[in-house]
Every structure is written in structure tokens, then in C-alpha cells.
Design an enzyme around this catalytic site. Structure first.
Site, PDB file in Angstrom:
ATOM      1  N   CYS A 122     -11.752   0.284  -6.673  1.00 39.08           N
ATOM      2  CA  CYS A 122     -10.433   0.778  -7.094  1.00 39.08           C
ATOM      3  C   CYS A 122     -10.439   2.198  -7.656  1.00 39.08           C
ATOM      4  O   CYS A 122      -9.463   2.924  -7.524  1.00 39.08           O
ATOM      5  CB  CYS A 122      -9.845  -0.172  -8.119  1.00 39.08           C
ATOM      6  SG  CYS A 122      -9.727  -1.844  -7.468  1.00 39.08           S
ATOM      7  N   HIS A 271      -2.908   2.802 -10.265  1.00 42.74           N
ATOM      8  CA  HIS A 271      -3.466   1.741  -9.416  1.00 42.74           C
ATOM      9  C   HIS A 271      -2.567   0.508  -9.483  1.00 42.74           C
ATOM     10  O   HIS A 271      -2.317  -0.037 -10.567  1.00 42.74           O
ATOM     11  CB  HIS A 271      -4.889   1.404  -9.899  1.00 42.74           C
ATOM     12  CG  HIS A 271      -5.490   0.241  -9.188  1.00 42.74           C
ATOM     13  ND1 HIS A 271      -5.748   0.274  -7.842  1.00 42.74           N
ATOM     14  CD2 HIS A 271      -5.852  -0.981  -9.620  1.00 42.74           C
ATOM     15  CE1 HIS A 271      -6.259  -0.893  -7.482  1.00 42.74           C
ATOM     16  NE2 HIS A 271      -6.332  -1.674  -8.536  1.00 42.74           N
ATOM     17  N   ASN A 302      -1.687  -4.714  -3.655  1.00 42.57           N
ATOM     18  CA  ASN A 302      -2.808  -3.977  -4.238  1.00 42.57           C
ATOM     19  C   ASN A 302      -3.777  -3.626  -3.107  1.00 42.57           C
ATOM     20  O   ASN A 302      -4.386  -4.506  -2.514  1.00 42.57           O
ATOM     21  CB  ASN A 302      -3.468  -4.864  -5.308  1.00 42.57           C
ATOM     22  CG  ASN A 302      -4.728  -4.259  -5.902  1.00 42.57           C
ATOM     23  OD1 ASN A 302      -5.286  -3.313  -5.367  1.00 42.57           O
ATOM     24  ND2 ASN A 302      -5.174  -4.830  -7.006  1.00 42.57           N
TER      25      ASN A 302
END
Lengths: 376, 72
Positions: A122, A271, A302
């Protein structure tokens, strides 16, 4: 947290692609005991919406090459000028060689092009941007193509409702150019390697190589979710607490590094872990919510390593001062303060999977022939 | 935050239509699931700066226990 700033590098273009297959949470009532009220509650709380999932014939490199080809065509880039190629992901086409070498070949880049693979999740896009900026600021490299994406949704079992509705697939290409008039870029990064096991794929590496019997085990939790050896694990509450410790401070530290206030910032690209987490970060960081979209999660879910890039591409407008905020597996985090004035935003397009790709059986036969020397 | 305000907030956090009191037993609520635990974690962190773990939630029995954790 480590802070770095670089001159002479400008992000000139970005493009994200998503696979064709779109899943809407409204069609997944089974995750919510077939209770429409529970579904609607989960949508409101978590922001569940649409997500795109790559088919079994599609790899991250397929999509990255597609994103790069479209971006180069739209921006009329001469590929021979690309002298730095970076690929950031954790879920490669093959265990070896790195995807960056595959992409280099498929994109017909020149041999005098340095190719670097970065293995991060991420927080990876920000780390890769920082690496590019660091290598380019001296003028050693003039044009960088950065590929990013992991297709996290493709590998998650639909029986795991803890994480299946959360993830979507998306891959991006970004171009960075050496430019002595470029505004300075600021990066704040950090790692807590003591928490390496909070988000993890335990099987398949040197510590715990796969054995035949591993493929048979299916572990159920109390709620009936299934975990298999091919899949990852996440300690949700620990990751949540880590996020609350790190992300709000990261946003503010990144602004501070650039000497910006929230008023100066056009967009906070956070994020998109899920709506609940993004909203909690925004609240704690005390930044204006209207500048920190959570809608990208509802539209694309996501996207792990590509998440902040998806947020940028999801903005249907020209961007100026942008703060990126990414955090996750590692545990690792990265923030960036970038002035993207003049950047070409190619938005998000659909990757069309070619129909005539070698089947699994054909691929295996190819490698058998390759081993026996029947094929070169 | 008063107790009344806390109960109203909790109703929104849990996204429940049930009337809540400090004595409401968490396991009696249909909505007391993993989503609600994460939402409560976010609420305690956001509004009170209190960090909680899964272990805390295993030990909490009532809405009042959550209030106590929040320092009310």
C-alpha cells in the site's frame, strides 16, 4: 519519520486501468445473510460499492503494459527517451524474474534503460515516486515510466467476506520528467518492521514453502469465513490502530515538510482502505473533508499499492498541490507533497483482456518443451 | 459529552434503530458485529483519543462498558 525533498523532477502524466469485470455489492447479498438491511448498513458504514476484478487470464504486467501504452500514445511520448523504468508491486506474474523486466520487454524499451523492481504494498506508490525523484534530480535520468499495481481482488476467495468486498484491481502508469523548472517534491516515509506479520501471506516463501498438502487445508473462523494457504491474513484491529497512529500525523508532517497548510492543498489523496478508516483519518488529522475524497473507495474499492494513484486518476480535473498519504503492509507508510500543475491526467479506463491468450495447459506444455530443449 | 449525547452517538455509530441505554447488552443487539466493533474503535479514537483492542471488546458486555472505556 524520514523526510526527503527533491528538485528537478516533474510528474507529467498518469493513467490507471481497471479490468472489465465489475462486481457491485448490491449483487452480493449473500455476504450479509441475505438481509437487505444489513447490506445497506454495511454500505453506509464501510462505503462498499463497485469493484473491478481481473480474470484468470490477466496479470498485473498485462494491465501495466496496457496503461503505459495508452499513456504514451495519449501524450505522444517517444519510448526511446525512457531511461528509467520502475515497477512497484508484490504479486508478480512469475516468482522470478521481476515484472519490471517483463514489462521492459513487452514495451520495447531501449536496452540502456535502467529497470528497478520495488516490492512494497500500500505504501509502494509513494516510495516509488520518491525513488524516481531521487534518481532523477541529479539529471542522471531524464524520463521515467513508473508502473504500479497488484490486483489484490483477483486472488481473494469469495468465501472470505472479511476482505473480499474490500479489494479491487487497478494498475497505473506514471511518467516523470527531468525538468530544472519543476517544483520541489517532498516525501515523508517510515517503516515499523516489528509489525511485519500484521498483514501477511505466510505461505509460499523460504520460511514456509508450499507442500502438496497445504493446498487441501481450509480453516473456518467463527463467522464462517474461510482461509486457505494461498491467501493472506490481516490483523484488522492492529492495522486500524497503527493507521490511526501513523496516517493523520503523516498528512500533517508531509504538509509541514512542504511548508503548506491545508488551505494550500487542492487534494488529499488518502489510501482508500475503506470509507470508515479514511473518514477517521481525516477527522483526526483535522483536514477539510471536502478535499479528501472517500468516494473512490465506493467506485473502485481498495486497490492496495495503486490506491492513491487511483484517487488521482479518479479526479476528473486538473490537479495542483496534492498530498498523498499511504500506509499498510510492512508495516510501512509514505506521504508526498507534490505540485502537479500541468500534469496530464489520463483518468481511469478499462483494460480489455485479449481473448487469444495461451491457456494454463498450453503454458505448462511450453515450459515442459522448454526444459526438454524442444523449444527455445 | 453527556451520557445522553453518548447514547445518541452510539446509535449512529452502530447504525441501529434500537433505543440504547447504558444497560443495553451488546450481544442482544442485532447490529453488534465486526463492523460495529471497528466503528466503535474509530469512534472512541476520534472522539476521546482512546485506543482499544479486540480483547477490550471481548470483555465489554454493555453499552455502559463502552462508555466507561471512553472515560464517561
Amino acid at each position: 519519520m524520514a523526510t526527503a525533498s527533491f528538485k528537478n523532477t516533474r510528474m507529467i502524466g498518469i493513467k490507471t486501468v481497471v479490468p472489465e469485470h465489475c462486481v457491485n455489492i448490491d449483487d452480493e447479498l449473500r455476504y450479509f445473510e441475505n438481509n437487505p438491511k444489513k447490506l445497506s448498513r454495511a454500505k453506509k458504514m464501510m462505503g462498499y460499492g463497485r469493484r473491478y476484478i481481473a480474470d484468470d487470464n490477466t496479470t498485473v504486467t498485462d494491465m501495466a503494459v496496457d496503461a503505459a501504452e495508452i499513456l504514451m500514445a495519449e501524450m505522444k511520448i517517444n519510448r526511446d527517451e525512457i531511461d528509467l523504468l520502475i515497477f512497484v508491486n508484490q504479486n508478480p506474474d512469475y516468482p522470478r524474474p521481476s515484472d519490471v523486466c517483463l514489462a521492459h520487454g513487452r514495451l520495447n524499451l531501449k536496452k540502456a534503460c535502467t529497470s528497478l523492481q520495488i516490492n512494497l504494498g500500500c505504501s509502494g506508490y509513494v516510495h516509488a515516486l520518491m525513488t524516481a525523484a531521487g534518481l532523477m534530480s541529479s539529471g542522471a535520468f531524464k524520463l521515467c515510466l513508473l508502473l504500479c499495481g497488484d490486483n489484490p481482488a483477483h486472488d481473494i476467495s469469495v468465501d472470505n467476506r472479511k476482505i473480499a468486498p474490500v479489494f479491487g484491481d487497478a494498475v497505473s502508469a506514471t511518467l516523470l520528467k527531468y525538468d530544472c523548472n519543476a517544483p520541489e517534491s517532498f516525501f515523508v516515509t517510515g517503516t515499523n518492521g516489528k509489525k511485519w506479520d500484521k498483514i501477511i501471506h505466510p505461505f509460499g516463501g523460504q520460511a514456509l514453502p508450499f507442500k502438496k498438502e497445504d493446498f487441501d487445508f481450509r480453516i473456518h473462523d467463527e463467522a464462517g469465513n474461510v482461509w486457505t494457504a494461498e491467501q493472506g491474513l490481516m490483523k484488522g484491529e492492529d492495522v486500524f490502530n497503527f493507521t490511526m497512529d501513523v496516517a493523520p500525523a503523516l498528512l500533517n508532517d508531509t504538509m509541514k515538510a512542504a511548508n503548506w497548510t491545508a488551505e494550500d492543498v487542492d487534494l488529499f489523496a488518502i489510501h482508500q482502505a475503506n470509507k470508515q478508516i479514511v473518514e477517521a483519518i481525516v477527522f483526526k488529522a483535522e483536514i477539510p473533508a471536502q478535499k479528501a475524497p472517500v468516494e473512490t473507495f465506493s467506485r473502485y474499492a481498495n486497490n492496495s499499492v495503486n490506491s492513491v494513484a487511483t484517487v488521482l486518476c479518479d479526479q476528473k480535473r486538473d490537479l495542483k498541490k496534492v498530498v498523498l498519504c499511504s500506509f499498510g503492509i510492512g508495516l510501512s507508510w509514505g506521504g508526498a507533497a507534490l505540485d502537479l500543475s500541468g500534469m496530464y491526467n489520463g483518468g481511469i479506463s478499462t483494460y480489455i483482456s485479449p481473448k487469444a491468450k495461451p491457456t494454463r495447459e498450453q503454458q505448462i506444455q511450453h515450459w515442459i518443451n522448454y526444459f526438454k530443449g524442444d523449444e527455445k | 459529552m453527556t451520557n445522553e449525547e453518548f447514547l445518541t452517538e452510539m446509535q449512529d455509530v452502530l447504525q441501529t434503530e434500537e433505543e440504547l441505554s447504558m444497560d443495553t447488552v451488546l450481544d442482544d443487539l442485532d447490529e453488534w458485529d465486526s463492523l460495529s466493533v471497528m466503528a466503535t474503535m474509530a469512534f472512541l479514537e476520534k472522539s476521546f483519543g482512546i485506543k482499544t483492542t479486540m480483547k477490550d471488546y471481548h470483555e465489554m458486555k454493555t453499552i455502559g462498558d463502552i462508555a466507561k472505556k471512553a472515560g464517561l
